[in-house]
Design a protein around this motif. Structure first.
Motif, PDB file in Angstrom:
ATOM      1  N   ASN A 201       0.943  -1.332   0.488  1.00  0.00           N
ATOM      2  CA  ASN A 201      -0.020   0.089   0.017  1.00  0.00           C
ATOM      3  C   ASN A 201       1.113   1.331  -0.190  1.00  0.00           C
ATOM      4  O   ASN A 201       0.764   2.229  -0.357  1.00  0.00           O
ATOM      5  N   LEU A 202       1.803   1.245   0.982  1.00  0.00           N
ATOM      6  CA  LEU A 202       2.757   2.424   0.751  1.00  0.00           C
ATOM      7  C   LEU A 202       4.014   2.673  -0.429  1.00  0.00           C
ATOM      8  O   LEU A 202       3.907   3.422  -1.371  1.00  0.00           O
ATOM      9  N   GLY A 203       3.991   1.614  -0.941  1.00  0.00           N
ATOM     10  CA  GLY A 203       4.926   2.089  -1.895  1.00  0.00           C
ATOM     11  C   GLY A 203       4.257   1.348  -3.959  1.00  0.00           C
ATOM     12  O   GLY A 203       4.844   1.873  -4.985  1.00  0.00           O
ATOM     13  N   LEU A 204       3.203   1.260  -3.565  1.00  0.00           N
ATOM     14  CA  LEU A 204       2.375   0.763  -5.488  1.00  0.00           C
ATOM     15  C   LEU A 204       2.163   1.969  -5.828  1.00  0.00           C
ATOM     16  O   LEU A 204       1.351   2.594  -5.119  1.00  0.00           O
TER      17      LEU A 204
ATOM     18  N   LEU B  80      -6.266  -3.944  -0.415  1.00  0.00           N
ATOM     19  CA  LEU B  80      -7.677  -5.203   0.013  1.00  0.00           C
ATOM     20  C   LEU B  80      -9.112  -4.363  -0.151  1.00  0.00           C
ATOM     21  O   LEU B  80     -10.555  -5.067  -1.107  1.00  0.00           O
ATOM     22  N   GLY B  81      -8.947  -3.041  -1.145  1.00  0.00           N
ATOM     23  CA  GLY B  81     -10.219  -2.382  -1.313  1.00  0.00           C
ATOM     24  C   GLY B  81     -10.949  -2.572  -0.841  1.00  0.00           C
ATOM     25  O   GLY B  81     -11.258  -2.497   0.339  1.00  0.00           O
ATOM     26  N   ASN B  82     -12.524  -3.837  -1.379  1.00  0.00           N
ATOM     27  CA  ASN B  82     -13.266  -3.269  -0.526  1.00  0.00           C
ATOM     28  C   ASN B  82     -13.895  -5.257   0.282  1.00  0.00           C
ATOM     29  O   ASN B  82     -14.966  -5.257   0.624  1.00  0.00           O
ATOM     30  N   THR B  83     -12.545  -5.860  -0.006  1.00  0.00           N
ATOM     31  CA  THR B  83     -12.625  -6.834   0.553  1.00  0.00           C
ATOM     32  C   THR B  83     -11.641  -6.713   2.544  1.00  0.00           C
ATOM     33  O   THR B  83     -11.411  -6.008   2.077  1.00  0.00           O
TER      34      THR B  83
ATOM     35  N   ASN C  21      -9.020  -4.414  -8.151  1.00  0.00           N
ATOM     36  CA  ASN C  21     -10.150  -4.472  -7.424  1.00  0.00           C
ATOM     37  C   ASN C  21      -9.780  -3.291  -6.122  1.00  0.00           C
ATOM     38  O   ASN C  21     -10.306  -2.851  -5.175  1.00  0.00           O
ATOM     39  N   ARG C  22      -8.203  -3.366  -6.818  1.00  0.00           N
ATOM     40  CA  ARG C  22      -7.977  -2.014  -5.358  1.00  0.00           C
ATOM     41  C   ARG C  22      -8.253  -1.170  -4.939  1.00  0.00           C
ATOM     42  O   ARG C  22      -8.547  -0.081  -6.689  1.00  0.00           O
ATOM     43  N   ALA C  23      -8.011  -0.291  -4.062  1.00  0.00           N
ATOM     44  CA  ALA C  23      -8.785   0.703  -3.858  1.00  0.00           C
ATOM     45  C   ALA C  23      -7.496   1.347  -3.835  1.00  0.00           C
ATOM     46  O   ALA C  23      -6.271   1.593  -3.748  1.00  0.00           O
ATOM     47  N   ARG C  24      -7.786   2.911  -5.572  1.00  0.00           N
ATOM     48  CA  ARG C  24      -6.357   3.491  -5.742  1.00  0.00           C
ATOM     49  C   ARG C  24      -6.819   5.313  -5.456  1.00  0.00           C
ATOM     50  O   ARG C  24      -8.005   5.541  -5.587  1.00  0.00           O
ATOM     51  N   THR C  25      -5.241   5.995  -5.537  1.00  0.00           N
ATOM     52  CA  THR C  25      -6.003   7.251  -5.490  1.00  0.00           C
ATOM     53  C   THR C  25      -5.840   8.010  -5.940  1.00  0.00           C
ATOM     54  O   THR C  25      -6.534   7.220  -7.640  1.00  0.00           O
ATOM     55  N   ALA C  26      -7.549   8.823  -6.209  1.00  0.00           N
ATOM     56  CA  ALA C  26      -7.914  10.059  -6.710  1.00  0.00           C
ATOM     57  C   ALA C  26      -6.757  10.654  -8.221  1.00  0.00           C
ATOM     58  O   ALA C  26      -5.399  10.746  -8.187  1.00  0.00           O
ATOM     59  N   PRO C  27      -7.779  10.759  -9.330  1.00  0.00           N
ATOM     60  CA  PRO C  27      -6.359  10.692 -10.631  1.00  0.00           C
ATOM     61  C   PRO C  27      -6.487  12.026 -10.669  1.00  0.00           C
ATOM     62  O   PRO C  27      -7.406  13.459  -9.709  1.00  0.00           O
TER      63      PRO C  27
END
Length: 124
Positions: free
Chosen positions: A70-73, A80-83, A118-124
């Protein structure tokens, strides 16, 4: 310094193509080297005797791996997204029951491949 090393390690995972050799091998430390059979033994021990200490070590190891990614990607806030973590651990248990002789690190890799799209992503 630790943050820079963690970031450098995690940046090698940006496309979920892990830093592996031609055989798909990489250096893994700690519980990642345990067999899936050892992990499912910890699950069974917890389920049957309410002794969750050993299982918790696997969960904490997995959480540490996920937190590091999560820190580096790039473009990721939470793999985990919604999991939830219970779902992730259930995935690992299923994978390990189907592959008891395989290493736990392979189960983690399968989990990450499942979660990444399905990961949670940073806003564009």
């Amino acid at each position: 310094m630790i943050r820079i090393l963690t970031l450098a390690l995690c940046l090698s995972f940006t496309s979920m193509s892990f830093g592996v050799d031609e055989n798909g091998d990489y250096v893994a430390r700690g519980l990642a080297n345990h067999s899936c059979g050892k992990f499912t033994s910890a699950v069974d021990k917890g389920n049957n005797a309410e002794k969750w200490e050993e299982w918790n070590k696997y969960q904490n190891h997995t959480l540490g791996f996920i937190n590091g990614l999560n820190l580096g990607l790039g473009n990721t806030t939470d793999l985990l997204g919604n999991t939830d973590m219970s779902g992730a651990m259930a995935f690992l248990e299923k994978h390990c029951r189907e592959n008891p002789l395989g290493p736990y690190r392979n189960a983690i890799s399968a989990l990450l491949a499942e979660l990444y799209p399905n990961r949670a992503r940073t806003a564009p």
